[in-house]
Design a protein around this motif. Structure first.
Motif, PDB file in Angstrom:
ATOM      1  N   CYS A  87       0.838  -1.194   0.000  1.00  0.00           N
ATOM      2  CA  CYS A  87       0.000   0.000   0.000  1.00  0.00           C
ATOM      3  C   CYS A  87       0.878   1.251   0.000  1.00  0.00           C
ATOM      4  O   CYS A  87       1.907   1.306   0.661  1.00  0.00           O
ATOM      5  N   HIS A  89       0.249   4.132   1.125  1.00  0.00           N
ATOM      6  CA  HIS A  89       0.126   5.022   2.277  1.00  0.00           C
ATOM      7  C   HIS A  89       1.087   4.652   3.403  1.00  0.00           C
ATOM      8  O   HIS A  89       1.617   5.524   4.073  1.00  0.00           O
ATOM      9  N   HIS A  90       1.258   3.349   3.627  1.00  0.00           N
ATOM     10  CA  HIS A  90       2.082   2.901   4.757  1.00  0.00           C
ATOM     11  C   HIS A  90       3.272   2.048   4.325  1.00  0.00           C
ATOM     12  O   HIS A  90       4.024   1.576   5.170  1.00  0.00           O
ATOM     13  N   CYS A 159      -1.728  -2.954   6.807  1.00  0.00           N
ATOM     14  CA  CYS A 159      -1.858  -1.664   7.510  1.00  0.00           C
ATOM     15  C   CYS A 159      -3.178  -1.604   8.280  1.00  0.00           C
ATOM     16  O   CYS A 159      -3.356  -0.735   9.132  1.00  0.00           O
TER      17      CYS A 159
HETATM   18 ZN   LIG Z   1      -1.841   1.204   4.157  1.00  0.00          ZN
END
Ligand SMILES: [Zn+2]
Ligand SMILES: Nc1nc2c(ncn2[C@@H]2O[C@H](COP(=O)(O)OP(=O)(O)OP(=O)(O)O)[C@@H](O)[C@H]2O)c(=O)[nH]1
Length: 197
Positions: A87, A89-90, A159
């Motif tokens: 991912c 985002h993380h 996440c």
């Molecule tokens: Zn994530």
């Protein structure tokens, strides 16, 4: 043209992270870690070195067959292709990901293994699950010129399971439709989804 990943910069950055964590990057167990991580990133982010057009070109083996002229409504479904992704985002792992691709051949059929290769390579990018579906559909459309494509993906996001809200076992399913016939024919969408499940 395949882009190069800057492995030296990754090595330096990982070393900095180890220092930021308060560890000693020179100790025995960590000495080789920046190199290992850089090598791992080269492998798991290989899809970031290629554009969608290049993936379509590399994995675009198609066949034409007279029999296809007779059957405008016969779906081809490649089911439960396992992939991994990360991912964006993380930088956390997406796992237990299963990709199912369905399409209606027009004049060309794609080599079955190529669909799995496309899904695998698209997964090897910093991703959103929704975008994995869009990109696979886009590449399959480029290669087959099909007017009806559907990509169904289910997967778990570490996440969400191993940090933050920590809801283990939560799976996310995304459905992507692509092509003129998929847009216009709701019956076709329903039939396709039924066959894919
Ligand atoms: Zn994530
Ligand atoms: N739609 C979508 N969201 C994702 C995907 N992967 C991760 N996310 C979400 O991205 C969001 C990022 O939210 P932020 O509030 O910026 O980050 P955060 O503070 O770490 O959020 P929490 O995970 O809720 O702790 C989270 O809700 C994640 O669950 C994905 O593939 N698709």
């Amino acid at each position: 043209m395949k882009r190069q990943i800057d492995t030296k910069l990754i090595e330096r950055s990982i070393r900095d992270i180890l220092v930021a964590l308060g560890d000693d990057p020179e100790r025995e167990g960590l000495k080789e870690t920046p190199k290992r991580v850089a090598k791992m990133f080269e492998e798991v982010f290989e899809g970031m070195t290629l554009s969608n057009d290049e993936i379509a070109e590399f994995f675009g083996t198609t066949f034409e067959d007279e029999a296809l002229d007779e059957c405008q409504n016969n779906f081809v479904i490649i089911k439960d292709i396992p992939i991994f992704s990360y991912c964006e985002h993380h930088l956390a792992l997406m796992y237990n990901m299963l990709v199912t691709v369905a399409y209606l051949p027009k004049e060309k059929i794609i080599g079955l293994s190529k669909v799995a290769r496309i899904a695998d390579m698209v997964g090897r990018r910093l991703q959103l699950q929704e975008r994995i579906g869009e990109e696979i559909a886009e590449i399959v459309e480029k290669v087959t010129e099909s007017e009806a494509i559907c990509v169904l993906i289910s997967g778990e996001h570490s996440c969400m399971t191993a940090r933050g809200i920590k809801k283990q076992g939560t799976t996310t399913t995304t459905v992507t439709y692509r092509g003129k016939r998929m847009e216009e024919e709701s019956d076709l969408r329903q039939e396709c989804l039924l066959l894919m499940k």
